[in-house]
Scaffold this active site. Structure first.
Site, PDB file in Angstrom:
ATOM      1  N   HIS A 140       0.620   1.117 -13.072  1.00 59.50           N
ATOM      2  CA  HIS A 140       1.334  -0.079 -13.529  1.00 59.50           C
ATOM      3  C   HIS A 140       2.827   0.255 -13.599  1.00 59.50           C
ATOM      4  O   HIS A 140       3.196   1.318 -14.123  1.00 59.50           O
ATOM      5  CB  HIS A 140       0.817  -0.510 -14.902  1.00 59.50           C
ATOM      6  CG  HIS A 140       1.484  -1.750 -15.404  1.00 59.50           C
ATOM      7  ND1 HIS A 140       1.169  -3.008 -14.931  1.00 59.50           N
ATOM      8  CD2 HIS A 140       2.477  -1.924 -16.312  1.00 59.50           C
ATOM      9  CE1 HIS A 140       1.926  -3.903 -15.537  1.00 59.50           C
ATOM     10  NE2 HIS A 140       2.728  -3.274 -16.378  1.00 59.50           N
ATOM     11  N   ASP A 169      -3.917  -4.284 -18.209  1.00 60.97           N
ATOM     12  CA  ASP A 169      -2.819  -3.339 -18.407  1.00 60.97           C
ATOM     13  C   ASP A 169      -2.895  -2.634 -19.762  1.00 60.97           C
ATOM     14  O   ASP A 169      -1.875  -2.329 -20.388  1.00 60.97           O
ATOM     15  CB  ASP A 169      -1.457  -4.025 -18.221  1.00 60.97           C
ATOM     16  CG  ASP A 169      -1.307  -4.609 -16.824  1.00 60.97           C
ATOM     17  OD1 ASP A 169      -1.909  -4.062 -15.889  1.00 60.97           O
ATOM     18  OD2 ASP A 169      -0.601  -5.629 -16.675  1.00 60.97           O
ATOM     19  N   MET A 173      -4.028  -6.826  -6.975  1.00 58.12           N
ATOM     20  CA  MET A 173      -3.572  -7.907  -7.836  1.00 58.12           C
ATOM     21  C   MET A 173      -4.674  -8.925  -8.101  1.00 58.12           C
ATOM     22  O   MET A 173      -4.506 -10.119  -7.859  1.00 58.12           O
ATOM     23  CB  MET A 173      -2.345  -8.588  -7.202  1.00 58.12           C
ATOM     24  CG  MET A 173      -1.196  -7.640  -6.994  1.00 58.12           C
ATOM     25  SD  MET A 173      -0.784  -6.703  -8.487  1.00 58.12           S
ATOM     26  CE  MET A 173       0.967  -6.929  -8.553  1.00 58.12           C
ATOM     27  N   GLY A 202       0.790  -1.233   0.000  1.00 58.02           N
ATOM     28  CA  GLY A 202       0.000   0.000   0.000  1.00 58.02           C
ATOM     29  C   GLY A 202       0.819   1.278   0.000  1.00 58.02           C
ATOM     30  O   GLY A 202       0.344   2.318   0.462  1.00 58.02           O
ATOM     31  N   SER A 203       2.027   1.250  -0.576  1.00 56.85           N
ATOM     32  CA  SER A 203       2.809   2.496  -0.554  1.00 56.85           C
ATOM     33  C   SER A 203       2.220   3.531  -1.522  1.00 56.85           C
ATOM     34  O   SER A 203       2.259   4.737  -1.242  1.00 56.85           O
ATOM     35  CB  SER A 203       4.288   2.228  -0.857  1.00 56.85           C
ATOM     36  OG  SER A 203       4.490   1.875  -2.199  1.00 56.85           O
TER      37      SER A 203
HETATM   38  C1  GAR Z   1       3.374  -1.029  -7.402  1.00 60.46           C
HETATM   39  O1  GAR Z   1       4.659  -1.056  -7.954  1.00 60.46           O
HETATM   40  C2  GAR Z   1       2.319  -1.027  -8.489  1.00 60.46           C
HETATM   41  O2  GAR Z   1       2.693  -0.280  -9.604  1.00 60.46           O
HETATM   42  C3  GAR Z   1       2.241  -2.494  -8.823  1.00 60.46           C
HETATM   43  O3  GAR Z   1       2.311  -3.154  -7.585  1.00 60.46           O
HETATM   44  C4  GAR Z   1       3.073  -2.358  -6.677  1.00 60.46           C
HETATM   45  C5  GAR Z   1       2.251  -2.153  -5.448  1.00 60.46           C
HETATM   46  O4  GAR Z   1       3.012  -1.528  -4.447  1.00 60.46           O
HETATM   47  N1  GAR Z   1       1.041  -2.811  -9.508  1.00 60.46           N
HETATM   48  C6  GAR Z   1       0.944  -3.749 -10.438  1.00 60.46           C
HETATM   49  O5  GAR Z   1       1.877  -4.450 -10.762  1.00 60.46           O
HETATM   50  C7  GAR Z   1      -0.429  -3.894 -11.053  1.00 60.46           C
HETATM   51  N2  GAR Z   1      -0.367  -4.689 -12.220  1.00 60.46           N
HETATM   52  P1  GAR Z   1       2.299  -0.785  -3.261  1.00 60.46           P
HETATM   53  O6  GAR Z   1       1.320  -1.795  -2.636  1.00 60.46           O
HETATM   54  O7  GAR Z   1       3.404  -0.443  -2.317  1.00 60.46           O
HETATM   55  O8  GAR Z   1       1.594   0.410  -3.816  1.00 60.46           O
END
Ligand code: GAR
Length: 217
Positions: free
Chosen positions: A113, A149, A94, A16-17
């Protein structure tokens, strides 16, 4: 004139950043959106506790508790409607949606993405970029469409791929830009300065002034 702030739900599956970056940005009084709900399809997502600590209603809708994708999506849709949500932001969510859910939220759902789309869809995007030998990589905020995507692009930020990079060092460079890009892109959409026009995103004249915030190397 006071413009109503758009009511935003963030959907997460993990850390969740990006959610945290959106929450932080939306604390500004002149930000055109407020984060009113965080939902996770994973009960143990670390981001849920962060959202609660920030005073935002956060709850898990465990997809494993539902018999199929359609019924999970229906529960998600009901939760979003009950909260009066205007815009949905996927932030590391996801899980693939049913076509009906995407259609119901068409034009009102954004995703971030970790690649410069249309390159490197799917997972392991940093490894994909390294394998392809590109010298520029980055991240994209786009409207969600049924195809994974894909979807009209709102904003992108680029980073260099440096000699010696591995997927970890590249991911670390990209995530810094994700945290800048998503709040900037949501502000454009929520503020009505970027909008869908068929398969493309169009911008109003004021956006030329913030080009530098949307592309940095
Ligand atoms: C992020 O890098 C986001 O772009 C990616 O997952 C990570 C989540 O990090 N998303 C995908 O790959 C979607 N296809 P976070 O939970 O720290 O925001």
């Amino acid at each position: 004139m006071t413009v109503r702030r758009r009511r935003v739900a963030i959907l997460i599956s993990g850390r969740g950043s990006n959610m945290a970056a959106l929450i932080e940005a939306a604390r500004a009084v002149d930000y055109p959106a407020e984060i009113v709900l965080v939902l996770s399809n994973r009960p143990n997502a670390a981001g849920l506790a962060h959202a609660e600590a920030a005073g935002i209603p956060a709850r898990a809708l465990d997809h494993e508790a539902f018999p199929d994708r359609e019924r999970f999506d229906a529960a998600l849709d009901a939760a979003l409607r009950a909260a009066g949500i205007d815009l949905v932001c996927l932030a590391g969510f996801m899980r693939i949606f049913s076509a009906g859910f995407v259609e119901a939220w068409a034009g009102r759902m954004l995703n971030i993405h970790p690649s410069l789309l249309p390159l490197f869809r799917g997972t392991r995007t940093h490894a994909q970029a390294l394998a392809a030998g590109v010298r520029l990589h980055g991240c994209t905020v786009h409207y969600v469409v049924p195809e994974l995507d894909a979807g009209p692009i709102v904003a992108q930020a680029a980073v260099p791929v440096r000699p010696g990079d591995d997927a970890g060092t590249l991911a670390a460079r990209v995530i810094v830009q994700e945290h800048r890009l998503y709040p900037a892109a949501l502000a454009l959409v929520a503020g009505g300065r970027a909008r869908l026009d068929g398969e493309r995103v169009v911008f109003d004249a004021t956006v030329a002034g913030v080009d530098g915030a949307l592309l940095s190397v």
